[in-house]
Motif scaffolding. Structure first.
Motif, PDB file in Angstrom:
ATOM      1  N   ALA A  88      21.105  20.560  37.357  1.00 38.29           N
ATOM      2  CA  ALA A  88      20.195  20.813  36.185  1.00 38.29           C
ATOM      3  C   ALA A  88      20.207  19.625  35.246  1.00 38.29           C
ATOM      4  O   ALA A  88      20.839  18.531  35.287  1.00 38.29           O
ATOM      5  N   LEU A  89      19.061  19.465  34.757  1.00 35.39           N
ATOM      6  CA  LEU A  89      18.668  18.223  33.622  1.00 35.39           C
ATOM      7  C   LEU A  89      19.404  18.493  32.209  1.00 35.39           C
ATOM      8  O   LEU A  89      18.969  19.636  31.747  1.00 35.39           O
ATOM      9  N   VAL A  90      20.139  17.607  31.920  1.00 38.38           N
ATOM     10  CA  VAL A  90      20.494  17.892  30.424  1.00 38.38           C
ATOM     11  C   VAL A  90      20.222  16.602  29.562  1.00 38.38           C
ATOM     12  O   VAL A  90      20.306  15.589  30.101  1.00 38.38           O
ATOM     13  N   ALA A  91      19.574  16.969  28.649  1.00 32.64           N
ATOM     14  CA  ALA A  91      19.041  15.783  27.812  1.00 32.64           C
ATOM     15  C   ALA A  91      19.773  15.589  26.829  1.00 32.64           C
ATOM     16  O   ALA A  91      20.705  16.272  26.078  1.00 32.64           O
ATOM     17  N   THR A  92      20.355  14.251  26.579  1.00 29.13           N
ATOM     18  CA  THR A  92      21.012  13.677  25.748  1.00 29.13           C
ATOM     19  C   THR A  92      20.351  13.578  24.272  1.00 29.13           C
ATOM     20  O   THR A  92      19.305  13.647  24.233  1.00 29.13           O
ATOM     21  N   VAL A  93      21.504  13.304  23.363  1.00 31.28           N
ATOM     22  CA  VAL A  93      20.630  13.066  21.968  1.00 31.28           C
ATOM     23  C   VAL A  93      19.762  11.792  21.935  1.00 31.28           C
ATOM     24  O   VAL A  93      18.751  11.557  21.302  1.00 31.28           O
ATOM     25  N   ALA A  94      20.127  10.830  22.787  1.00 29.58           N
ATOM     26  CA  ALA A  94      19.501   9.482  22.988  1.00 29.58           C
ATOM     27  C   ALA A  94      18.145   9.631  23.387  1.00 29.58           C
ATOM     28  O   ALA A  94      17.147   9.135  23.205  1.00 29.58           O
ATOM     29  N   ASP A  95      17.938  10.717  24.480  1.00 25.66           N
ATOM     30  CA  ASP A  95      16.816  10.801  25.163  1.00 25.66           C
ATOM     31  C   ASP A  95      15.538  11.602  23.989  1.00 25.66           C
ATOM     32  O   ASP A  95      14.266  11.673  24.155  1.00 25.66           O
ATOM     33  N   LEU A  96      16.266  12.396  22.916  1.00 27.05           N
ATOM     34  CA  LEU A  96      15.419  12.978  21.893  1.00 27.05           C
ATOM     35  C   LEU A  96      15.047  12.180  20.905  1.00 27.05           C
ATOM     36  O   LEU A  96      14.331  12.658  20.109  1.00 27.05           O
ATOM     37  N   ILE A  97      15.642  11.090  20.648  1.00 26.73           N
ATOM     38  CA  ILE A  97      15.060  10.151  19.437  1.00 26.73           C
ATOM     39  C   ILE A  97      13.922   9.300  19.750  1.00 26.73           C
ATOM     40  O   ILE A  97      13.907   8.747  21.042  1.00 26.73           O
ATOM     41  N   ILE A  98      13.043   9.615  18.965  1.00 27.40           N
ATOM     42  CA  ILE A  98      11.624   8.786  19.059  1.00 27.40           C
ATOM     43  C   ILE A  98      11.545   7.477  18.515  1.00 27.40           C
ATOM     44  O   ILE A  98      11.909   7.446  17.310  1.00 27.40           O
ATOM     45  N   ASP A  99      11.241   6.382  19.110  1.00 28.53           N
ATOM     46  CA  ASP A  99      11.206   5.241  18.783  1.00 28.53           C
ATOM     47  C   ASP A  99       9.775   4.980  18.048  1.00 28.53           C
ATOM     48  O   ASP A  99       9.013   4.722  18.784  1.00 28.53           O
ATOM     49  N   LEU A 100       9.734   5.177  16.903  1.00 32.50           N
ATOM     50  CA  LEU A 100       8.536   4.904  15.993  1.00 32.50           C
ATOM     51  C   LEU A 100       8.006   3.538  15.918  1.00 32.50           C
ATOM     52  O   LEU A 100       6.812   3.554  16.033  1.00 32.50           O
ATOM     53  N   GLY A 101       8.713   2.533  16.294  1.00 33.39           N
ATOM     54  CA  GLY A 101       8.352   1.318  16.066  1.00 33.39           C
ATOM     55  C   GLY A 101       7.836   1.102  17.457  1.00 33.39           C
ATOM     56  O   GLY A 101       6.613   0.267  17.270  1.00 33.39           O
ATOM     57  N   GLN A 102       8.203   1.390  18.265  1.00 35.68           N
ATOM     58  CA  GLN A 102       7.690   1.241  19.811  1.00 35.68           C
ATOM     59  C   GLN A 102       6.547   2.065  19.831  1.00 35.68           C
ATOM     60  O   GLN A 102       5.423   1.403  20.490  1.00 35.68           O
ATOM     61  N   GLN A 103       6.334   3.258  19.304  1.00 38.11           N
ATOM     62  CA  GLN A 103       5.003   3.782  19.431  1.00 38.11           C
ATOM     63  C   GLN A 103       3.896   3.000  18.774  1.00 38.11           C
ATOM     64  O   GLN A 103       2.677   2.830  19.076  1.00 38.11           O
ATOM     65  N   GLN A 104       4.210   2.459  17.559  1.00 39.19           N
ATOM     66  CA  GLN A 104       3.103   1.792  16.812  1.00 39.19           C
ATOM     67  C   GLN A 104       2.972   0.566  17.380  1.00 39.19           C
ATOM     68  O   GLN A 104       1.719   0.267  17.482  1.00 39.19           O
ATOM     69  N   ALA A 105       3.878  -0.154  18.160  1.00 41.75           N
ATOM     70  CA  ALA A 105       3.491  -1.471  18.833  1.00 41.75           C
ATOM     71  C   ALA A 105       2.643  -1.074  20.119  1.00 41.75           C
ATOM     72  O   ALA A 105       1.531  -1.693  20.386  1.00 41.75           O
TER      73      ALA A 105
END
Length: 131
Positions: A1-18
């Motif tokens: 089973a796939l379990v998402a960690t907290v790090a997987d759920l954090i959105i990198d807004l700076g990377q998205q803007q780049a």
């Protein structure tokens, strides 16, 4: 089973803007390249039209027969031949040749003693035989 960690759920807004900025830059580059290519094609088309179409004294044309009883065949179409417009030096040479030829015909008619519209006439006898 796939379990998402907290790090997987954090959105990198700076990377998205780049990524968005990089994409917008690439889109602008592509738009500029397309505009340049369109201008090049338009310039070539204008030059070709001036050299091959506008330079013609008589552009190529095809006439098609119309009507219910007209069979569709090659005989129902008539095409002309496109004639290039003569260059100025060719037009001057042709005008000189026409002038020399008309003078030659008048002189030869006079020398042969012919009377008529092609021969020189005595101005005093012009239209003397009209009653």
């Amino acid at each position: 089973a796939l379990v998402a960690t907290v790090a997987d759920l954090i959105i990198d807004l700076g990377q998205q803007q780049a990524w968005r900025d990089e994409g917008a830059t690439r889109v602008e580059q592509l738009k500029r390249q397309i505009r340049e290519a369109d201008l090049e094609r338009a310039l070539v088309a204008k030059r070709m039209r001036a050299e091959f179409w506008d330079a013609m004294e008589v552009p190529a044309t095809t006439l098609h027969a119309l009507g219910a009883g007209v069979p569709v065949s090659a005989a129902a179409r008539v095409a002309n031949y496109a004639l290039p417009r003569p260059k100025p030096e060719q037009a001057r040479a042709l005008a000189h040749a026409k002038l020399f030829r008309s003078v030659e015909l008048l002189v030869s008619a006079q020398e042969a003693g012919e009377r008529g519209p092609a021969a020189f006439e005595d101005p005093r006898g012009f239209a003397a035989n009209i009653t």
